[in-house]
Design an enzyme around this catalytic site. Structure first.
Site, PDB file in Angstrom:
ATOM      1  N   LYS A 236     -14.215   0.334  -3.796  1.00 51.80           N
ATOM      2  CA  LYS A 236     -15.263   0.680  -2.828  1.00 51.80           C
ATOM      3  C   LYS A 236     -16.385   1.468  -3.513  1.00 51.80           C
ATOM      4  O   LYS A 236     -17.567   1.185  -3.320  1.00 51.80           O
ATOM      5  CB  LYS A 236     -14.683   1.537  -1.691  1.00 51.80           C
ATOM      6  CG  LYS A 236     -13.768   0.770  -0.755  1.00 51.80           C
ATOM      7  CD  LYS A 236     -13.382   1.662   0.416  1.00 51.80           C
ATOM      8  CE  LYS A 236     -12.200   1.109   1.172  1.00 51.80           C
ATOM      9  NZ  LYS A 236     -11.657   2.040   2.139  1.00 51.80           N
TER      10      LYS A 236
ATOM     11  N   HIS B 275       8.292 -26.847  -0.839  1.00 49.15           N
ATOM     12  CA  HIS B 275       7.670 -27.989  -1.500  1.00 49.15           C
ATOM     13  C   HIS B 275       6.576 -27.545  -2.462  1.00 49.15           C
ATOM     14  O   HIS B 275       5.760 -28.348  -2.893  1.00 49.15           O
ATOM     15  CB  HIS B 275       7.135 -28.958  -0.442  1.00 49.15           C
ATOM     16  CG  HIS B 275       8.229 -29.495   0.427  1.00 49.15           C
ATOM     17  ND1 HIS B 275       8.786 -30.737   0.249  1.00 49.15           N
ATOM     18  CD2 HIS B 275       8.921 -28.915   1.428  1.00 49.15           C
ATOM     19  CE1 HIS B 275       9.759 -30.914   1.133  1.00 49.15           C
ATOM     20  NE2 HIS B 275       9.863 -29.811   1.866  1.00 49.15           N
TER      21      HIS B 275
ATOM     22  N   GLU C 276       0.828  -1.219   0.000  1.00 50.64           N
ATOM     23  CA  GLU C 276       0.000   0.000   0.000  1.00 50.64           C
ATOM     24  C   GLU C 276       0.856   1.260   0.000  1.00 50.64           C
ATOM     25  O   GLU C 276       0.434   2.294  -0.505  1.00 50.64           O
ATOM     26  CB  GLU C 276      -0.915   0.034   1.232  1.00 50.64           C
ATOM     27  CG  GLU C 276      -2.297  -0.513   0.966  1.00 50.64           C
ATOM     28  CD  GLU C 276      -3.294  -0.247   2.093  1.00 50.64           C
ATOM     29  OE1 GLU C 276      -2.922   0.274   3.159  1.00 50.64           O
ATOM     30  OE2 GLU C 276      -4.461  -0.590   1.906  1.00 50.64           O
TER      31      GLU C 276
HETATM   32  O1  PA5 Z   1      -3.707   1.006   6.022  1.00 47.16           O
HETATM   33  C1  PA5 Z   1      -4.803   1.474   5.747  1.00 47.16           C
HETATM   34  O2  PA5 Z   1      -4.999   2.686   5.771  1.00 47.16           O
HETATM   35  C2  PA5 Z   1      -5.966   0.582   5.396  1.00 47.16           C
HETATM   36  O3  PA5 Z   1      -5.599  -0.745   5.321  1.00 47.16           O
HETATM   37  C3  PA5 Z   1      -7.061   0.718   6.445  1.00 47.16           C
HETATM   38  O4  PA5 Z   1      -6.518   0.407   7.701  1.00 47.16           O
HETATM   39  C4  PA5 Z   1      -8.230  -0.187   6.130  1.00 47.16           C
HETATM   40  O5  PA5 Z   1      -8.751   0.115   4.867  1.00 47.16           O
HETATM   41  C5  PA5 Z   1      -9.321  -0.050   7.176  1.00 47.16           C
HETATM   42  O6  PA5 Z   1      -9.743   1.262   7.284  1.00 47.16           O
HETATM   43  P1  PA5 Z   1     -10.495   1.769   8.556  1.00 47.16           P
HETATM   44  O7  PA5 Z   1      -9.600   1.634   9.725  1.00 47.16           O
HETATM   45  O8  PA5 Z   1     -10.846   3.191   8.258  1.00 47.16           O
HETATM   46  O9  PA5 Z   1     -11.730   0.907   8.704  1.00 47.16           O
END
Ligand code: PA5
Length: 426
Positions: free
Chosen positions: A414, A298, A277
């Site tokens: 989303k 394996h 990310e």
């Molecule tokens: O690292 C990030 O920002 C994302 O993985 C969020 O943690 C994830 O999308 C969950 O978001 P939220 O904490 O707003 O529910």
């Protein structure tokens, strides 16, 4: 607590010759919070600046909950659950004896999984840590509805109030509103710390306290890393430089993080989110993948040894001290011919596998190998390692000239889903 070895990386010389001025400039951007996404650098000083009062309060609430429950449902997705799970498994192992078990939900929309958890909870005393920074994420949102109702229906509204804790933004989002209106205990995720950098905030710390993990030690580890990494000539930055060279100068497209311990699998998952990310944007970045050896030797071992070249390199986490060790038992008949191994412990055999595999993959297979040594798998080591990788990804992302602290790409699916589900306003 971490040592790094580049002797099988094939780029030792390039790392040594890398422009130290560039490292210095980027380090200043991280420390002085002047680079891209700098309003999300609250994690940098967090090992020193974390909210001590809130920490004390979390300890009190967690202690009370621990006395009452057998299962804590940790509701969250991505950065709102991977850190706690990585810590829980790395530190306590896969079959902890502790009275409180953590079960992770809100990380899937699978009806089958959610139904299984509902069934599993029958006749069990459980509590809920509902974790979402935005407070509006669909997966944890709908999972919470199911389990909040289950708790209220099977116990009472009053008991639900004592056993539900929300970890979210200090002021905004549906979860904050809901928690305030229902009178649930709330802990705060700081504005300037993003999900994947939030392990040391209540996101990771609260569930770990309920699990009985020594979070003081975890903070001790993060603080030590914070101090150790002040010197720019540090192993985390060297790791970032090595990845950058392999990717942009040598053409590698993917990195696989390898561990020789099954209980490190979720640590790998946390690492994949952190690097995937943070770096995978603007058409750049290494694809982060992971393996657990010898298990995956394996299966994927064949590809790594002899498959397409110049695509993948390996980063190996070498745990020097296992949490437990045992000997291969002696057998008089020796029908399986394995008595030659009885002089070794399992860990020694595992370490021998590690050495043999590095030689096979790096030398015969021509796959660059970076080795990161961890002293152990305890809470202090976890805290140290998490901070170490966060500092590494900040350097690595800035070397690529991207903003390592946002994740615009996860929004597109989303929006599509909301449109298809006819969410009001979409
Ligand atoms: O690292 C990030 O920002 C994302 O993985 C969020 O943690 C994830 O999308 C969950 O978001 P939220 O904490 O707003 O529910």
């Amino acid at each position: 607590m971490i040592k790094i070895n580049f002797s099988n990386s094939k780029i030792e010389k390039d790392i040594k010759e890398f422009d130290q001025n560039k490292i210095k400039k980027i380090d200043e951007m991280i420390v002085n919070k002047t680079g891209k996404g700098s309003d999300f650098l609250g994690w940098v000083d967090w090992p020193i600046n974390f909210d001590k009062e809130e920490y004390q309060k979390m300890k009190e609430v967690a202690k009370k909950l621990r006395d009452e429950i057998e299962v804590l449902l940790v509701i969250g997705i991505g950065g709102s659950y991977l850190g706690a799970r990585a810590a829980d498994e790395m530190i306590r192992g896969l079959f902890p004896n502790d009275k409180v078990k953590l079960i992770y939900i809100g990380n899937t929309i699978s009806s089958t999984y959610i139904h299984q958890v509902v069934e599993f909870l029958k006749d069990k005393e459980f509590g809920i840590a509902n974790i979402s920074k935005s407070g509006t994420t669909t997966e944890p949102g709908i999972a919470f509805r199911v389990f909040e109702k289950l708790l209220v229906d099977s116990k009472s509204k009053e008991i639900a109030k004592q056993r539900i804790v929300a970890v979210t933004d200090k002021a905004k989002g549906a979860l904050k509103e809901l928690a305030t209106s229902e009178g649930y205990q709330t802990f705060t995720i700081p504005d300037d710390i993003g999900g994947r950098f939030s392990v040391f905030t209540p996101v990771g710390i609260f569930p770990l306290l309920v699990a009985g993990i020594d979070t003081d030690k975890l903070f001790e580890g993060s603080k030590q890393a914070y101090e150790d990494l002040k010197d720019i000539n540090n192993s985390a930055y060297q790791y970032a430089v090595a990845r950058y060279i392999l990717n942009t100068k040598k053409g590698y497209k993917a990195e696989t993080l390898v561990s020789y311990e099954l209980q490190m699998q979720m640590f790998n998952e946390w690492w994949k989110q952190l690097f995937g990310e943070s770096e995978g944007k603007d058409g750049v970045g290494l694809f982060p993948s992971s393996c657990v050896f010898s298990t995956d030797l394996h299966s994927l071992g064949q590809f790594i040894q002899e498959g397409t070249k110049n695509v993948l390199f390996e980063t190996i986490i070498d745990i020097k001290k296992p949490s437990n060790d045992l000997k291969v038992p002696e057998n008089k008949e020796n029908l399986d011919g394995l008595n030659y191994l009885t002089k070794n412990s399992f860990h020694e055999i595992n370490q021998t596998a590690l050495k043999g595999v590095i030689d096979a993959h790096a030398n015969s297979g021509d796959v660059p190998n970076i080795v990161i040594e961890f002293e152990s798998m305890d809470a202090k080591m976890f805290g140290y390692a998490i901070y170490w990788f966060m500092k590494a990804v900040a350097m690595s992302g800035y070397l690529l000239d991207i903003n390592p602290f946002n994740q615009p790409g996860v929004e597109i699916y989303k929006q599509n889903m909301f449109k298809l589900l006819k969410k009001p306003g979409y």
